[in-house]
Design an enzyme around this catalytic site. Structure first.
Site, short mmCIF file in Angstrom:
data_model
loop_
_atom_site.label_atom_id
_atom_site.label_comp_id
_atom_site.label_asym_id
_atom_site.label_seq_id
_atom_site.Cartn_x
_atom_site.Cartn_y
_atom_site.Cartn_z
N GLU A 1 0.80 -1.24 0.00
CA GLU A 1 0.00 0.00 0.00
C GLU A 1 0.83 1.28 0.00
O GLU A 1 0.33 2.34 0.36
CB GLU A 1 -1.00 0.03 1.17
CG GLU A 1 -2.14 -0.96 0.99
CD GLU A 1 -3.03 -1.07 2.21
OE1 GLU A 1 -3.93 -0.23 2.36
OE2 GLU A 1 -2.84 -2.00 3.02
N THR B 1 0.07 2.53 -8.11
CA THR B 1 -0.49 3.84 -8.47
C THR B 1 0.49 4.55 -9.42
O THR B 1 0.06 5.21 -10.38
CB THR B 1 -0.74 4.68 -7.20
OG1 THR B 1 -1.45 3.87 -6.27
CG2 THR B 1 -1.53 5.93 -7.49
N ARG C 1 -7.96 0.47 -5.11
CA ARG C 1 -6.93 -0.35 -4.47
C ARG C 1 -7.10 -1.84 -4.82
O ARG C 1 -8.16 -2.41 -4.59
CB ARG C 1 -7.03 -0.17 -2.94
CG ARG C 1 -6.39 -1.26 -2.13
CD ARG C 1 -4.88 -1.20 -2.19
NE ARG C 1 -4.28 -2.27 -1.41
CZ ARG C 1 -3.09 -2.78 -1.68
NH1 ARG C 1 -2.38 -2.33 -2.68
NH2 ARG C 1 -2.59 -3.75 -0.94
N ASP D 1 6.58 -3.91 -11.42
CA ASP D 1 5.82 -3.68 -10.19
C ASP D 1 5.70 -5.02 -9.46
O ASP D 1 5.40 -6.04 -10.08
CB ASP D 1 4.42 -3.17 -10.57
CG ASP D 1 3.55 -2.86 -9.36
OD1 ASP D 1 4.09 -2.62 -8.27
OD2 ASP D 1 2.31 -2.86 -9.52
N GLN E 1 3.57 -6.62 0.24
CA GLN E 1 3.31 -7.24 1.55
C GLN E 1 4.35 -8.34 1.80
O GLN E 1 4.92 -8.89 0.85
CB GLN E 1 1.89 -7.81 1.58
CG GLN E 1 0.86 -6.70 1.69
CD GLN E 1 -0.52 -7.19 2.06
OE1 GLN E 1 -0.74 -8.37 2.32
NE2 GLN E 1 -1.47 -6.28 2.07
N1 LIG Z 1 -4.25 10.02 -1.17
C1 LIG Z 1 -3.27 9.27 -1.69
N2 LIG Z 1 -3.49 7.97 -1.91
C2 LIG Z 1 -2.48 7.24 -2.44
C3 LIG Z 1 -1.21 7.80 -2.76
N3 LIG Z 1 -0.43 6.82 -3.28
C4 LIG Z 1 -1.20 5.72 -3.31
N4 LIG Z 1 -2.42 5.96 -2.79
C5 LIG Z 1 -3.53 5.01 -2.57
O1 LIG Z 1 -3.05 3.99 -1.71
C6 LIG Z 1 -3.62 2.75 -2.06
C7 LIG Z 1 -2.52 1.73 -2.24
O2 LIG Z 1 -1.75 2.06 -3.38
P1 LIG Z 1 -1.10 0.94 -4.32
O3 LIG Z 1 -0.47 1.67 -5.46
O4 LIG Z 1 -2.09 -0.10 -4.64
O5 LIG Z 1 0.00 0.35 -3.35
P2 LIG Z 1 1.11 -0.76 -3.69
O6 LIG Z 1 2.40 -0.24 -3.19
O7 LIG Z 1 1.03 -1.15 -5.12
O8 LIG Z 1 0.62 -1.97 -2.74
P3 LIG Z 1 0.94 -3.55 -2.94
O9 LIG Z 1 0.46 -3.93 -4.30
O10 LIG Z 1 0.17 -4.24 -1.83
O11 LIG Z 1 2.40 -3.72 -2.75
C8 LIG Z 1 -4.46 2.98 -3.32
O12 LIG Z 1 -5.81 3.10 -2.95
C9 LIG Z 1 -3.95 4.31 -3.85
O13 LIG Z 1 -4.94 5.05 -4.50
C10 LIG Z 1 -1.00 9.19 -2.49
O14 LIG Z 1 0.07 9.76 -2.69
N5 LIG Z 1 -2.07 9.87 -1.94
MG LIG Z 2 0.61 -2.90 -6.02
#
Ligand SMILES: Nc1nc2c(ncn2[C@@H]2O[C@H](COP(=O)(O)OP(=O)(O)OP(=O)(O)O)[C@@H](O)[C@H]2O)c(=O)[nH]1
Ligand SMILES: [Mg+2]
Length: 386
Positions: A44, A49, A178, A208, A212
């Site tokens: 997360e 993103t 997400r 990517d 986790q």
């Molecule tokens: N408000 C806000 N939300 C963010 C930001 N960066 C990511 N998010 C939110 O955080 C959540 C997790 O982001 P992901 O990009 O899925 O995270 P990840 O690092 O890929 O997570 P994993 O796939 O579990 O490793 C999503 O709902 C995004 O929209 C940010 O800078 N600001």
């Molecule tokens: Mg991810």
């Protein structure tokens, strides 16, 4: 006598010039090869993103069918959000403001975490009732005490839009959606190189991975040939615990993971760029009066100019900078002593930091431009153009 050395010199020059030609060809080839970037970070933190932003900025964005598919995920994100909030009200001893909403609360709890079979008007009415309830809002405000999606408020505020049968998410909605990454994903794209940097087209491959704990053992498969790591940190995580381990602070986990990446002998050749992400959420939290000090007591001794938010973000950066100044340790077997000894490697290596909000396309565009420029300068430096 006078001619011989001259002829010899000429031959040497010719040899050297052919050699240089060969090297230049090789340099140009490797310059034109794809730059391979790997996104790393805890769950997360915002890796996927950033991939979505690359799709918006450098590929053709999202098709109508992709948007339709995302609409379902977004509705599911919304259900997960309201379900997690109302489920945690009892644990946090928070009551509903309006007793009439008990029926809606029971309706949502009965559905369970997977969501309803059908998102109908009845369902959305219950969610609307709950989201207006000040008890529900109080539980939402205390969401750092349990696990809640970062986009909960964003989607619950847009419940009327999501309830429409023809709802098609915008780019901003998709960026908030997400979905946990499992396995390894790759996006390829091409970017114009500015004329000031010799022009042409640069190809990028961006990988990517899931952040986790259970996903991290897969990372090593993509370490080979990586030019740069983008390490993404959710700075707003300072008062939250991990989904996969409720005893571990999320920001502390990011620091431990970053140190592992920094020290990894498999990534020694890769450039390292840290994205101190989720600045929008961090700023919001600090403006609401939350402080990092209870979780990182050394913050109280940290000195920095500016307001509380600026001080917090500079403090978080300093935690990562401190790890990069530690000497890298390596275990080496010494035959004479018949044991492993820790040897320190002190090869200088740079680490670059950017404050980011991955959901903000303009912000990511600017950061990507800077990072691209930096990588190009670095590569041109290496081949002696500058
Ligand atoms: N408000 C806000 N939300 C963010 C930001 N960066 C990511 N998010 C939110 O955080 C959540 C997790 O982001 P992901 O990009 O899925 O995270 P990840 O690092 O890929 O997570 P994993 O796939 O579990 O490793 C999503 O709902 C995004 O929209 C940010 O800078 N600001
Ligand atoms: Mg991810």
């Amino acid at each position: 006598m006078g001619i011989l050395p001259c002829v010899k010199t000429y031959n040497e020059d010719e040899y050297n010039s052919r050699q240089i030609d060969r090297e230049i060809k090789h340099w140009i080839k490797s310059y034109n090869d794809a730059i391979k970037l790997l996104l790393l970070g805890t769950g997360e933190s915002g890796k996927t993103t950033i991939i979505k932003q690359m799709k918006i900025l450098h590929v053709q964005g999202f098709t109508a069918s992709e948007r339709k598919e995302k609409a379902e995920h977004i509705r599911h994100n919304t259900h997960e959000s309201i379900y997690d909030i109302v489920r945690n009200m009892a644990t946090l001893s928070i009551a509903l403001q309006d007793p009439k909403n008990v029926q809606s609360q029971q309706y949502i709890l009965k559905i369970g975490p997977d969501g309803p079979l059908e998102y109908n008007e009845d369902y959305f009415d219950h969610v609307r009732n709950l989201w207006k309830d000040s008890g529900v809002r109080e539980c939402f405000r205390r969401s750092n005490e349990y696990q809640l999606l970062d986009s909960a408020e964003y989607f619950l505020d847009r419940i009327d839009l999501l309830a429409k049968s023809d709802y098609l998410p915008t780019d901003a909605d998709i960026l908030r959606c997400r979905q946990k990454t499992t396995g390894i994903q790759k996006i390829e794209f091409k970017v114009k190189v500015p004329k000031s940097m010799h022009g042409g087209i640069q190809e990028f491959w961006m990988f990517d991975v899931g952040g986790q704990r259970g996903e991290r053992k897969k990372w090593i498969q993509v370490f080979e040939g990586i030019h740069a790591i983008w390490f993404v940190v959710a700075c707003s995580d300072f008062d939250q615990t991990l989904r996969e381990d409720h005893t571990q602070n999320r920001l502390k986990e990011a620091l431990v993971l970053f140190e592992d990446v920094w020290q990894s002998r498999f990534l020694i050749e890769a450039g390292l760029i840290v994205f101190l992400n989720k600045q929008d959420i961090l700023e919001n939290k600090i403006c609401q009066g939350r402080s990092i000090a209870p979780y990182f007591p050394e913050y109280r001794q940290f000195e920095s100019q500016g307001d509380e938010y600026t001080k917090t973000k500079m403090f978080i950066r300093s935690l990562f900078v401190d790890l990069t100044t530690k000497k890298r340790e390596r275990r080496r077997y010494t035959a004479t002593a018949e044991k492993f000894v820790i040897v320190e490697t002190s090869r200088p290596r740079e680490c670059y930091f950017h404050f980011t909000t991955a959901t903000d396309t303009d912000n990511v565009r600017t950061v990507f431009r800077d990072v691209h420029q930096m990588i190009l300068t670095h590569m041109l430096n290496n081949i002696g153009v500058y």
